[in-house]
Design a protein around this motif. Structure first.
Motif, PDB file in Angstrom:
ATOM      1  N   MET A   1     -38.151 -13.038   6.676  1.00 54.67           N
ATOM      2  CA  MET A   1     -39.380 -12.559   6.179  1.00 54.67           C
ATOM      3  C   MET A   1     -39.642 -13.276   4.869  1.00 54.67           C
ATOM      4  O   MET A   1     -38.921 -13.419   3.930  1.00 54.67           O
ATOM      5  CB  MET A   1     -39.162 -11.096   5.986  1.00 54.67           C
ATOM      6  N   LYS A   2     -40.959 -14.052   4.735  1.00 54.50           N
ATOM      7  CA  LYS A   2     -41.202 -14.710   3.482  1.00 54.50           C
ATOM      8  C   LYS A   2     -41.544 -13.708   2.379  1.00 54.50           C
ATOM      9  O   LYS A   2     -41.829 -12.452   2.637  1.00 54.50           O
ATOM     10  CB  LYS A   2     -42.528 -15.544   3.975  1.00 54.50           C
ATOM     11  N   SER A   3     -41.371 -14.422   1.054  1.00 54.78           N
ATOM     12  CA  SER A   3     -41.651 -13.544   0.274  1.00 54.78           C
ATOM     13  C   SER A   3     -42.897 -12.878  -0.127  1.00 54.78           C
ATOM     14  O   SER A   3     -43.082 -11.656  -0.415  1.00 54.78           O
ATOM     15  CB  SER A   3     -41.313 -14.249  -1.158  1.00 54.78           C
ATOM     16  N   GLN A   4     -44.024 -13.528   0.361  1.00 54.94           N
ATOM     17  CA  GLN A   4     -45.417 -13.109   0.295  1.00 54.94           C
ATOM     18  C   GLN A   4     -45.326 -11.677   1.134  1.00 54.94           C
ATOM     19  O   GLN A   4     -46.184 -10.786   0.595  1.00 54.94           O
ATOM     20  CB  GLN A   4     -46.269 -13.896   0.576  1.00 54.94           C
ATOM     21  N   GLU A   5     -45.003 -11.777   2.344  1.00 54.16           N
ATOM     22  CA  GLU A   5     -45.014 -10.749   3.258  1.00 54.16           C
ATOM     23  C   GLU A   5     -43.931  -9.616   2.780  1.00 54.16           C
ATOM     24  O   GLU A   5     -44.379  -8.204   2.998  1.00 54.16           O
ATOM     25  CB  GLU A   5     -44.333 -11.157   4.591  1.00 54.16           C
ATOM     26  N   ILE A   6     -43.053  -9.848   1.929  1.00 54.56           N
ATOM     27  CA  ILE A   6     -42.051  -8.604   1.643  1.00 54.56           C
ATOM     28  C   ILE A   6     -42.837  -8.039   0.351  1.00 54.56           C
ATOM     29  O   ILE A   6     -42.742  -6.714   0.448  1.00 54.56           O
ATOM     30  CB  ILE A   6     -40.698  -9.679   0.939  1.00 54.56           C
ATOM     31  N   ARG A   7     -43.465  -8.692  -0.457  1.00 55.69           N
ATOM     32  CA  ARG A   7     -44.165  -7.949  -1.655  1.00 55.69           C
ATOM     33  C   ARG A   7     -45.460  -7.058  -0.824  1.00 55.69           C
ATOM     34  O   ARG A   7     -45.707  -6.049  -1.365  1.00 55.69           O
ATOM     35  CB  ARG A   7     -44.836  -9.015  -2.285  1.00 55.69           C
ATOM     36  N   SER A   8     -46.145  -7.812  -0.036  1.00 59.37           N
ATOM     37  CA  SER A   8     -47.282  -7.051   0.899  1.00 59.37           C
ATOM     38  C   SER A   8     -46.879  -6.034   1.322  1.00 59.37           C
ATOM     39  O   SER A   8     -47.532  -4.972   1.374  1.00 59.37           O
ATOM     40  CB  SER A   8     -47.702  -8.171   1.757  1.00 59.37           C
ATOM     41  N   LYS A   9     -45.650  -5.823   2.093  1.00 60.87           N
ATOM     42  CA  LYS A   9     -45.196  -4.646   2.818  1.00 60.87           C
ATOM     43  C   LYS A   9     -44.609  -3.455   1.793  1.00 60.87           C
ATOM     44  O   LYS A   9     -44.944  -2.346   2.145  1.00 60.87           O
ATOM     45  CB  LYS A   9     -43.846  -4.992   3.654  1.00 60.87           C
ATOM     46  N   PHE A  10     -44.166  -3.948   0.655  1.00 64.44           N
ATOM     47  CA  PHE A  10     -43.836  -2.863  -0.046  1.00 64.44           C
ATOM     48  C   PHE A  10     -45.310  -2.076  -0.696  1.00 64.44           C
ATOM     49  O   PHE A  10     -45.402  -1.067  -0.733  1.00 64.44           O
ATOM     50  CB  PHE A  10     -43.151  -3.685  -1.613  1.00 64.44           C
ATOM     51  N   LEU A  11     -46.355  -2.912  -1.173  1.00 65.49           N
ATOM     52  CA  LEU A  11     -47.507  -2.380  -1.595  1.00 65.49           C
ATOM     53  C   LEU A  11     -48.100  -1.760  -0.664  1.00 65.49           C
ATOM     54  O   LEU A  11     -48.580  -0.563  -0.795  1.00 65.49           O
ATOM     55  CB  LEU A  11     -48.177  -3.432  -2.193  1.00 65.49           C
ATOM     56  N   SER A  12     -48.309  -2.052   0.525  1.00 66.41           N
ATOM     57  CA  SER A  12     -48.675  -1.441   1.576  1.00 66.41           C
ATOM     58  C   SER A  12     -48.083  -0.127   2.129  1.00 66.41           C
ATOM     59  O   SER A  12     -48.904   1.061   2.236  1.00 66.41           O
ATOM     60  CB  SER A  12     -48.869  -2.431   3.087  1.00 66.41           C
ATOM     61  N   PHE A  13     -46.840   0.088   2.067  1.00 66.00           N
ATOM     62  CA  PHE A  13     -46.016   1.033   2.302  1.00 66.00           C
ATOM     63  C   PHE A  13     -46.467   2.335   1.398  1.00 66.00           C
ATOM     64  O   PHE A  13     -46.781   3.395   1.794  1.00 66.00           O
ATOM     65  CB  PHE A  13     -44.591   1.032   2.472  1.00 66.00           C
ATOM     66  N   PHE A  14     -46.312   2.011   0.005  1.00 68.35           N
ATOM     67  CA  PHE A  14     -46.864   2.823  -0.930  1.00 68.35           C
ATOM     68  C   PHE A  14     -48.131   3.187  -0.750  1.00 68.35           C
ATOM     69  O   PHE A  14     -48.674   4.497  -1.397  1.00 68.35           O
ATOM     70  CB  PHE A  14     -46.366   2.559  -2.235  1.00 68.35           C
ATOM     71  N   ALA A  61     -48.372   2.301  -7.565  1.00 75.12           N
ATOM     72  CA  ALA A  61     -47.109   1.313  -7.199  1.00 75.12           C
ATOM     73  C   ALA A  61     -47.899  -0.047  -7.715  1.00 75.12           C
ATOM     74  O   ALA A  61     -49.167  -0.356  -7.783  1.00 75.12           O
ATOM     75  CB  ALA A  61     -47.123   1.462  -5.984  1.00 75.12           C
ATOM     76  N   ASP A  62     -46.860  -0.951  -7.902  1.00 70.67           N
ATOM     77  CA  ASP A  62     -47.128  -2.289  -8.373  1.00 70.67           C
ATOM     78  C   ASP A  62     -46.111  -3.182  -8.360  1.00 70.67           C
ATOM     79  O   ASP A  62     -44.908  -2.898  -7.963  1.00 70.67           O
ATOM     80  CB  ASP A  62     -47.644  -2.287  -9.785  1.00 70.67           C
ATOM     81  N   LEU A  88     -37.540 -14.333 -16.195  1.00 67.41           N
ATOM     82  CA  LEU A  88     -38.740 -13.657 -15.557  1.00 67.41           C
ATOM     83  C   LEU A  88     -38.506 -13.264 -14.154  1.00 67.41           C
ATOM     84  O   LEU A  88     -37.679 -13.866 -13.501  1.00 67.41           O
ATOM     85  CB  LEU A  88     -39.785 -14.653 -15.482  1.00 67.41           C
ATOM     86  N   PHE A  89     -38.763 -11.852 -14.120  1.00 67.03           N
ATOM     87  CA  PHE A  89     -38.554 -11.591 -12.549  1.00 67.03           C
ATOM     88  C   PHE A  89     -39.702 -10.484 -12.270  1.00 67.03           C
ATOM     89  O   PHE A  89     -40.300  -9.707 -13.046  1.00 67.03           O
ATOM     90  CB  PHE A  89     -37.259 -10.780 -12.401  1.00 67.03           C
ATOM     91  N   GLU A  90     -39.919 -10.133 -10.892  1.00 66.65           N
ATOM     92  CA  GLU A  90     -40.780  -9.212 -10.384  1.00 66.65           C
ATOM     93  C   GLU A  90     -40.059  -7.922 -10.156  1.00 66.65           C
ATOM     94  O   GLU A  90     -38.913  -7.954  -9.525  1.00 66.65           O
ATOM     95  CB  GLU A  90     -41.322  -9.646  -9.229  1.00 66.65           C
ATOM     96  N   MET A  91     -40.622  -6.815 -10.771  1.00 64.58           N
ATOM     97  CA  MET A  91     -40.130  -5.496 -10.445  1.00 64.58           C
ATOM     98  C   MET A  91     -41.083  -4.857  -9.644  1.00 64.58           C
ATOM     99  O   MET A  91     -42.296  -4.454 -10.068  1.00 64.58           O
ATOM    100  CB  MET A  91     -39.834  -4.896 -11.723  1.00 64.58           C
ATOM    101  N   LEU A  92     -40.756  -4.594  -8.474  1.00 60.73           N
ATOM    102  CA  LEU A  92     -41.685  -3.823  -7.544  1.00 60.73           C
ATOM    103  C   LEU A  92     -41.357  -2.064  -7.851  1.00 60.73           C
ATOM    104  O   LEU A  92     -40.134  -1.747  -7.821  1.00 60.73           O
ATOM    105  CB  LEU A  92     -41.115  -4.001  -6.081  1.00 60.73           C
ATOM    106  N   GLY A  93     -42.211  -1.331  -8.089  1.00 60.21           N
ATOM    107  CA  GLY A  93     -42.192  -0.059  -8.446  1.00 60.21           C
ATOM    108  C   GLY A  93     -43.314   0.780  -7.806  1.00 60.21           C
ATOM    109  O   GLY A  93     -44.321   0.560  -7.620  1.00 60.21           O
ATOM    110  N   THR A 114     -34.633   1.001   5.094  1.00 66.96           N
ATOM    111  CA  THR A 114     -33.901   0.682   6.429  1.00 66.96           C
ATOM    112  C   THR A 114     -34.743   0.595   7.714  1.00 66.96           C
ATOM    113  O   THR A 114     -34.401  -0.017   8.601  1.00 66.96           O
ATOM    114  CB  THR A 114     -33.115   2.034   6.726  1.00 66.96           C
ATOM    115  N   GLU A 115     -36.121   1.337   7.459  1.00 65.69           N
ATOM    116  CA  GLU A 115     -36.985   1.341   8.527  1.00 65.69           C
ATOM    117  C   GLU A 115     -37.900   0.256   8.663  1.00 65.69           C
ATOM    118  O   GLU A 115     -38.231  -0.719   9.601  1.00 65.69           O
ATOM    119  CB  GLU A 115     -37.911   2.595   8.870  1.00 65.69           C
ATOM    120  N   VAL A 116     -38.702  -0.043   7.464  1.00 60.12           N
ATOM    121  CA  VAL A 116     -39.754  -1.018   7.232  1.00 60.12           C
ATOM    122  C   VAL A 116     -39.079  -2.437   7.261  1.00 60.12           C
ATOM    123  O   VAL A 116     -39.532  -3.432   7.874  1.00 60.12           O
ATOM    124  CB  VAL A 116     -40.445  -0.747   5.946  1.00 60.12           C
TER     125      VAL A 116
END
Length: 870
Positions: A1-14, A61-62, A88-93, A114-116
């Motif tokens: 899974m590419k990083s852009q998709e990982i970030r997108s899935k997180f934001l979409s989930f919340f 969420a961000d 520098l790092f990104e914090m998904l929250g 575990t599911e997404v």
């Protein structure tokens, strides 16, 4: 899974869980004195946790840009040496402000992982706060019981206060937390060592990826805890670590977040990642640090010598020295990585693309500057080595090299090892500790808890419309610092005092009670959305109503300068082009300062055009048009200009004068005619691609013209009231130039005559033609004589002394043949002899000079010169 998709899935989930998705806040904080940079995902939301403001939505969420390089959270020296720490790092929250709590936070975290994302639950561990006797807090049984329904109990671990009780600082909101750790070791490794023993043990493949903080307490100044009126959720998941897990690699640097940058470094430096440990560390350092520096510049923080700018410069210089030492890069190259970075992350963070040219220019100039520093440092280090009487170089000398010239200590140690020498590292660290202790003592501060006088925490700013108001004190606290002594911070139910912000200084003024007692307001600032007034004394009658009065004269002058700043911005974009963007400003009562992006010095004609443009708007008497509390998008649609690096709320204030429209919270004149006149007093460079204009308005312009008029008539008087003073000055300059040429010719003739006499005074000692003599020549003449004599002899040693304007100068010349055959060094000799004239100097082995303030020591120095050849 590419990083852009990982970030997108997180934001979409919340988003599906009814969270509002907000953009990343700028990394540089402007209204929080406790933090230089956003160092965690919750930092931009402190005002909500503190109860100073209410969010538009209680669920947010961000993905937040974070920087950890200073203070308590400092990962800088670990970066590059391990595979999972970053500057520098990104914090998904995801955040809940008084809405959902532990049950939902835990369930959603488990569902997402575990599911997404499909992470195997058998490689996950969770930690729960074990309780604290010091704080009289029990184990977090509620979280433990919730986790039991998702994961087996042998994977739920107890965590101590250090790991599982999160606090934003010594005071403020805090609470227990649950961390989620992942074990990505191989099956063979897992069979040898149980993963639970490696949790929170700094193992590179058993790492924390998500922290769920249950914010339910407030830490008071005395260390005690009290329950918050509302319970909050604050979570932070390391994006880079999550990508490592989901992409099945063993290092953050092996994810597609970093691999494009690493490949570019390999190409430019002609080095291979994965072949040499030192090269690998350097490549990791550079690939991490270029991200931190690029994002900081995009957010408006340029490298500098103080504060946040110094931190950014330090990060970049660390990357440069690793490239210099381990990748053999002696020319700038880090700036070339910005292209790859903007391509990779520009979609999620568009500021990288829009600011790319500026970022490249600033980094390149910093690289050039520091590489010059490294070259100079090498010369100075060689001199220290030459002068040392021991195989161990003192830590004090190494610290001076580091502190004064910025030469890195690890590079000093490396070079000394190559020369077979050692460094007194304990001495260096002792000097470093002394400096830090001095700095810490200077900034030491203690802050009391707020004393609450009213339950009404709403605070209203009324300073746009009035400079006086009747106010009630709602809370206060005492602050004691080494710098300012004892001060009081006051908060009112409403205030006419403008708090420092948007480049504009805070208002000053006074409070007066019904008894005639006065307390002076020395400054006004904003901290986490609260307007704080600074005073040396606490009002005597704290429960009374006070008349709050702003210093009207200072406010008016400041408003003139702030409005002129807007007009200046418009002028620069009209005259130089729309590439011009504001990069910083300072608006005081006496002057204004405006930093902007532009790549060349402004010509006299351009400066005149800018002045004329602004003054035409002043003469046009444009009325202030403002819209308060309008939606951000509406303001942008109406043409308002937003600034990079500024944090805007859902609603904004738009300020308009004619065609100049900007988002601005500052105060302004009611009509541009109030400014009277605008005058630029200086223009220059701040950094690569950044220029600075300083200007004045109103009374300051009147004073400027009065002073210039006075100087003009004084000059005219000195020129015997010449009718054309400029022409008279030009004639004087021409006469002066002619006289200088005549003097130079006379000195050259004198030097030629002296040379003939000096040849006759040479004495042979040990096969060396020697002369030490005091001459009545200037420095240039002595050098000419020395080199002319040097052309005639291959065994010449000269030391000349001269006195000029009460100062002494020694000049030493040694034939290059003697330098090579006898090991003599003019630089070393002249530094030693410089002690006689209370000075110092240096130069090359065959010619060097020393200056001093004691001409009486020249004769002693000349007499001492013989010992070098006898």
């Amino acid at each position: 899974m590419k990083s852009q998709e990982i970030r997108s899935k997180f934001l979409s989930f919340f988003e599906e869980k009814k969270h509002t998705i907000v953009p990343s806040a700028p990394m540089v904080l402007k209204d929080d004195p406790t933090l230089m940079f956003v160092n965690s995902g919750m930092a931009p939301f402190k005002e909500y946790f503190l109860g100073n403001a209410k969010p538009k939505n209680n669920r947010i969420a961000d993905t937040q840009k974070c920087l950890r390089v200073s203070g308590k959270h400092n990962d800088l020296e670990e970066v590059g040496y391990d595979t999972y720490h970053h500057t520098l790092f990104e914090m998904l929250g995801n955040w809940s402000f008084g809405d959902y709590f532990k049950k939902e936070a835990i369930a959603w975290a488990w569902e997402l992982l575990t599911e997404v994302y499909g992470i195997d639950k058998d490689i996950l561990y969770v930690t729960v706060f074990e309780g604290s006797e010091d704080d009289k807090l029990p184990m977090d049984k509620e979280a433990y019981d919730l986790w039991k329904s998702f994961i087996s109990e042998d994977r739920i671990l107890m965590g101590n206060k250090k790991d599982n009780f999160w606090e934003m600082g010594d005071q403020g909101p805090c609470g227990p937390c649950s961390e989620i750790h992942v074990d990505i070791r191989s099956a063979e490794e897992k069979a040898k060592i149980d993963g639970k023993t490696l949790v929170n043990a700094d193992h590179p493949q058993v790492v924390e990826i998500w922290n769920l903080v249950f914010m339910q307490y407030n830490r008071k100044a005395n260390g005690s805890l009290e329950a918050l009126p509302d319970k909050h959720i604050d979570t932070g998941m390391g994006f880079e670590r999550l990508c490592m897990v989901l992409q099945g690699v063993q290092s953050n640097y092996d994810t597609d977040v970093f691999t494009p940058i690493i490949r570019e470094i390999e190409t430019i430096a002609d080095k291979k990642y994965g072949k040499d440990d030192k090269v690998d560390v350097a490549i990791r350092v550079i690939s991490d640090h270029v991200r931190a520096v690029a994002f900081s510049i995009a957010d408006g923080q340029l490298p500098s010598n103080t504060g946040a700018g110094y931190v950014i410069r330090r990060i970049l210089r660390r990357a440069i020295r690793y490239s210099f030492t381990f990748l053999d890069q002696k020319e700038p190259f880090i700036y070339r990585l910005v292209e790859v970075l903007s391509e990779k992350m520009g979609k999620a963070f568009p500021e990288l693309k829009s600011q790319k040219q500026l970022i490249e220019n600033v980094i390149k100039e910093e690289e050039q500057s520091f590489l010059r520093t490294l070259d100079q440092g090498l010369v100075l280090l060689n001199r220290i080595v030459e002068e040392s009487k021991s195989d161990t170089i003192s830590g004090e000398k190494a610290f001076e090299l580091y502190d004064t010239f910025g030469f890195p200590i690890d590079l000093t140690a490396l070079i000394l090892r190559e020369k077979g020498l050692s460094l007194d590292e304990a001495g260096f660290h002792s000097e470093m500790k002394k400096q830090k202790d001095r700095s810490r003592a200077a900034s030491e501060m203690s802050t009391d808890d707020w004393t609450i006088l009213s339950d009404d925490t709403h605070e209203e700013f009324v300073g746009y419309d009035m400079l006086e108001a009747n106010v009630k004190l709602t809370r206060y606290r005492k602050v004691v610092s080494k710098k300012d002594g004892e001060m009081y911070q006051l908060v009112f139910n409403l205030t006419p005092f403008y708090p420092e912000g948007g480049g504009q200084v805070g208002d000053k003024g006074y409070l007066e009670d019904s008894h005639g007692d006065v307390v002076y307001i020395l400054d006004t600032k904003k901290e986490n959305n609260v307007i704080i007034h600074f005073a040396k004394n606490l009002p005597k009658h704290i429960n009374e109503t006070f008349k709050a009065v702003v210093d009207a004269k200072q406010r008016y002058r400041t408003e003139c300068n702030h409005t002129a700043t807007h007009l200046l911005h418009q002028a620069l974009r009209e005259i130089l082009g729309t590439h011009v963007e504001q990069k910083g400003s300072a608006v005081h009562s006496k002057y204004l300062r405006f930093d902007f992006s532009h790549f060349s010095k402004l010509t006299i004609e351009e400066l005149r055009d800018v002045e004329n443009f602004v003054n035409a708007r002043i003469d046009g008497k444009l009325a202030l048009q403002e819209k308060r509390n309008i939606p951000m998008q509406q303001a942008i649609d109406e043409g308002a200009m937003a600034l990079f690096g500024e944090k805007y709320g859902d609603t904004v204030r738009a300020v308009r004068f004619g065609q100049s429209i900007e988002l601005c919270g500052g105060t302004h004149v009611k009509n541009t005619g109030d400014i009277w006149h605008f005058k630029i007093v200086s223009e220059g460079a701040v950094a690569a691609g950044i220029r600075r204009i300083e200007a004045i308005t109103n009374d300051a312009v009147k004073d400027f013209y009065f002073e210039n008029n006075r100087a003009y008539f004084e000059m005219k008087d000195l020129l015997n009231n010449a009718q054309e003073p400029v022409k008279a000055l030009q004639n004087l300059q021409a006469e002066n130039a002619d006289l200088k040429k005549q003097i130079e010719n006379l000195l050259k003739d004198k030097a030629k005559n002296v040379k003939g006499d000096l040849k006759n005074e040479l004495t042979e000692i040990n096969g060396i033609q020697f002369l030490a003599k005091k001459l009545d020549l200037d420095a240039s003449g002595i050098k000419d004589v020395s080199f002319e004599l040097g052309q005639q002899y291959t065994n010449l040693f000269l030391l000349f002394g001269t006195e000029n304007d009460g100062k002494a100068l020694l000049s030493c010349y040694i034939s290059k043949e003697l330098v090579e055959s006898k090991g003599l060094n003019a630089g070393t000799i002249v530094r030693e002899l410089g002690k006689y004239i209370q000075g110092g100097g240096g130069g090359q082995p065959f010619f060097a000079t020393a200056g001093g303030k004691n001409p009486d020591g020249i004769d002693e120095a000349l007499a001492a010169a013989k010992k070098y050849i006898e």
